[in-house]
Design an enzyme around this catalytic site. Structure first.
Site, PDB file in Angstrom:
ATOM      1  N   GLU A 164       0.809  -1.213   0.000  1.00 39.56           N
ATOM      2  CA  GLU A 164       0.000   0.000   0.000  1.00 39.56           C
ATOM      3  C   GLU A 164       0.845   1.267   0.000  1.00 39.56           C
ATOM      4  OE1 GLU A 164      -0.694  -2.657   1.775  1.00 39.56           O
ATOM      5  OE2 GLU A 164      -2.720  -3.226   1.157  1.00 39.56           O
ATOM      6  N   HIS A 221     -11.560  -5.453   8.081  1.00 33.75           N
ATOM      7  CA  HIS A 221     -12.177  -5.313   6.764  1.00 33.75           C
ATOM      8  C   HIS A 221     -13.468  -4.518   6.872  1.00 33.75           C
ATOM      9  CE1 HIS A 221      -9.564  -8.837   6.351  1.00 33.75           C
ATOM     10  NE2 HIS A 221      -9.567  -8.639   5.050  1.00 33.75           N
TER      11      HIS A 221
END
Lengths: 337, 320
Positions: free
Chosen positions: B57, B124
């Protein structure tokens, strides 16, 4: 992997040009140190003493149109890439007229539109950034450009180093990744920083070409960087260059570096690259010690004149400041006063 | 029928078709089409411009920044909003500071599949808009309708500043519209999605729909609830919020994110400092619980505000 083959091949003109930039960077940094001690510089001062040979060899091998994201000790590389004593002093002194206009200081300066990126303090962050810039160039169909970015031994422990180098390798982009292994990250010695035998091992880990170089030897640095940059330019993918040297000053001017092992100072890596280059020039009869002394006087005079001028320049005015963190004024959040 | 997810895909499709500077970069977004299939079919339609990224990321955002400096318009996908924490440094310290420091703008879009869904669990399910809105230099969008998902993403690509685009995973396939919008509400303007005279709910994203359901419930009690969808949380449309509170005198802020600080706190701070005299009761907020987002649907469905919880909070507020 190419090896450190020493000093025999760099041509005279390139060597002398590089030396003059190193000398200018050294003289300029001596001035910065003195301005710091005199209280003229508000933030930290970070010097590249001992790293000029490696640094200048990066900058001098780049062309207009290349991308360069230097690190804190890269004054010499910056100047070889086109940065000036004037803008360095303006940024350190917070002049309104500097490229960062007092909004950012010292070594965080740059001119991104000219391919000269302004680093952030979070080490390694510029590696993916340069990788992205190179990706953009490839999208535009540009070939033959390279992007160089630098890190120290400490920075090789950061996630951004690994993520950026890996992503550049996956995309086979022309990234020049220079590691100045200067033995200490602030005060942390190499044996507390990494446990692999050699930082160059990281090249193999990512499938990129690796080059080891004696960072105290300008001739060797010019040769190895020349080769690495040419390989990347020709489509050879990322190149990792590790320069062995010693940081000859503290992390910043606030740091007396009392932790540095005296045995390292006395060893080969502890040599002052500027002195090594001077001796080489004199040995080869390319210049006399008197000529070199006159170059130093010339550099000092230019730096002194520039510093005197910048000291009289306007500081940023909070009342004139736009206080806009985004470019689109219509999207400015409207806080109450 | 067009889903919220279709709208996001259509916006990217259109952006890629319109502007050769646009490219997509992210994990599994290439031929696989993305974890949620937001980019399905785009790699084939735009060869070389929809690229799989390594699992990195920090590098994904850093690469977007570098490409943007060189004139591209990257849209990057964080597979889950939660994973953007691994790219946090590049977002808040690099993208967000670039313009102020250098006068070079940073036109990137970072797509964050946000919010909870049953079984999502602690890593999540997070809603991070409040976190990013804290930082100067970022525009933070939180579309709550199919139409906004489409038009706001198209706008995000044209904006010269970094945009954090918080799209809600729960809405991806639940929310449908007849067609994509022809006219759009400007970025930075909130929308009154239901007019009412008794109390104002200020909310955004998936909570717009829970709030509308709560408003339906209260209608049976004879109350008219005004629901304001912020659409973007930064910039925050204080004017529309204040105008609504001026009409109703009561304010409830509803958000799916954690309770400490955040968008609701900001809205209430602005209303109390700029519109204290408009209030007939203390402004209230309803947020998720102050725990990590739980996995089991029994726990999850009570962790975030629901229509029932919002209706109860409204009843309490109306009695104050």
């Amino acid at each position: 992997m190419s090896s450190d083959r020493g000093r025999e091949t760099a041509p005279r003109t390139e060597y002398l040009k590089a030396y003059r930039v190193m000398l200018m960077a050294r003289v300029l940094e001596e001035k910065l140190s003195s301005l710091y001690r005199a209280g003229h510089i508000k933030g930290g001062v970070f010097l590249g003493r001992g790293q000029e040979a490696l640094s200048v060899s990066v900058g001098i091998n780049l062309r207009k149109g290349d991308i360069y994201a230097p690190l804190i000790r890269d004054q010499a590389g910056r100047m070889a890439f086109g940065d000036t004593a004037l803008d360095t002093l303006r940024t350190y002194l917070g002049s309104q007229l500097g490229s960062m206009r007092g909004r950012d200081g010292n070594i965080h300066r740059g001119r991104p539109r000219e391919g000269y990126y302004a680093m952030i303090s979070h080490l390694g962050a510029m590696i993916p950034t340069v990788t992205g810039a190179l990706l953009a160039r490839r999208f535009r169909g540009e070939t033959g450009v390279v992007g160089a970015t630098c890190i120290g031994d400490g920075g090789t422990s950061t996630g951004a180093f690994h993520e950026g180098l890996n992503a550049a390798a996956v995309e086979k982009l022309p990234l020049i990744m220079v590691v100045a292994n200067n033995q200490y990250a602030y005060s942390t010695p190499n044996d507390r920083q990494y446990a692999c035998a050699d930082l160059l091992d990281k090249a193999a880990g990512y499938g990129v070409a690796g080059h080891d170089v004696d960072g105290t030897d300008l001739g060797a640095c010019l040769e190895v960087l020349g080769k690495a940059v040419a390989a990347a330019r020709a489509g050879g993918g990322p190149q990792l260059i590790v320069g062995r040297l010693l940081r000859l000053v503290g992390h910043g001017e606030h740091d007396d570096a009392s932790y540095v092992d005296p045995a390292l100072k006395a060893s080969h890596v502890g040599r002052d690259c500027l002195k090594v280059a001077e001796d080489y020039i004199v040995e080869n009869g390319w210049a006399t010690p008197e000529e070199i002394a006159s170059w130093r006087v010339e550099a000092k005079s230019e730096v002194d004149v520039t510093a005197a001028k910048v000291l009289r320049e306007p500081a940023p005015d909070p009342n004139e400041e736009e206080w806009m963190a985004i470019s689109e004024t219509r999207l400015q959040d409207n806080f109450a006063a | 029928m067009i889903t919220y997810l279709d709208a996001i895909r259509s916006a990217m499709d259109e952006a890629l078709g319109r502007d050769p500077r646009v490219f997509l970069y992210g994990q599994d977004i290439g031929s696989f089409g993305g974890a949620f299939k937001a980019t399905k079919g785009l790699a084939k339609k735009y060869p070389g411009r929809v690229m799989d990224a390594p699992l990195s990321e920090d590098a994904i955002v850093g690469i977007a920044i570098g490409a943007a400096i060189e004139g591209m318009r990257p849209i990057v996908e964080m597979q889950f909003a939660d994973f953007s924490t691994c790219g946090f440094n590049q977002i808040v310290n690099h993208a967000a500071t670039l313009f102020y420091r250098t006068e070079v703008s940073c036109p990137i879009v970072v797509r964050l599949p946000s919010g909870g869904s049953p079984g999502g669990g602690p890593f999540h399910s997070q809603s991070m808009e409040g976190l990013y809105a804290q930082y100067p230099g970022l525009v933070v969008m939180t579309p709550g309708t199919v139409e906004d998902a489409y038009s706001m993403l198209l706008d995000a690509v044209t904006i010269d500043d970094p945009v954090i685009f918080c799209e809600h995973k729960f809405l991806y396939n639940h929310l449908r519209a007849e067609e994509l919008p022809k006219e759009t509400t400007p970025i930075g303007k909130a929308r009154i999605v239901r007019h009412g005279r008794d109390v104002t709910v200020v909310t955004y994203s998936a909570m717009v729909h829970e709030s509308l359901a709560a408003a339906d419930e209260l209608r049976e009690d004879g109350y008219q609830v005004e629901v304001v969808d912020l659409r973007t949380v930064k910039p925050l449309d204080t004017d529309t919020v204040l105008a609504s509170v001026a009409r109703t005198g009561r304010l409830l802020c509803v958000s799916e994110s954690f309770p400490w600080g955040g968008v609701s706190a900001e809205v209430i701070a602005r209303v109390t400092s700029e519109g204290f005299g408009l209030l007939d009761a203390p402004p209230q907020r309803l947020s998720a619980k102050d725990t990590p987002v739980p996995y089991h649907p029994n726990l999850w469905s009570s962790h975030r505000p629901t229509a029932n919880a919002i209706a109860s909070a409204l009843r309490r507020l109306l009695e104050m």
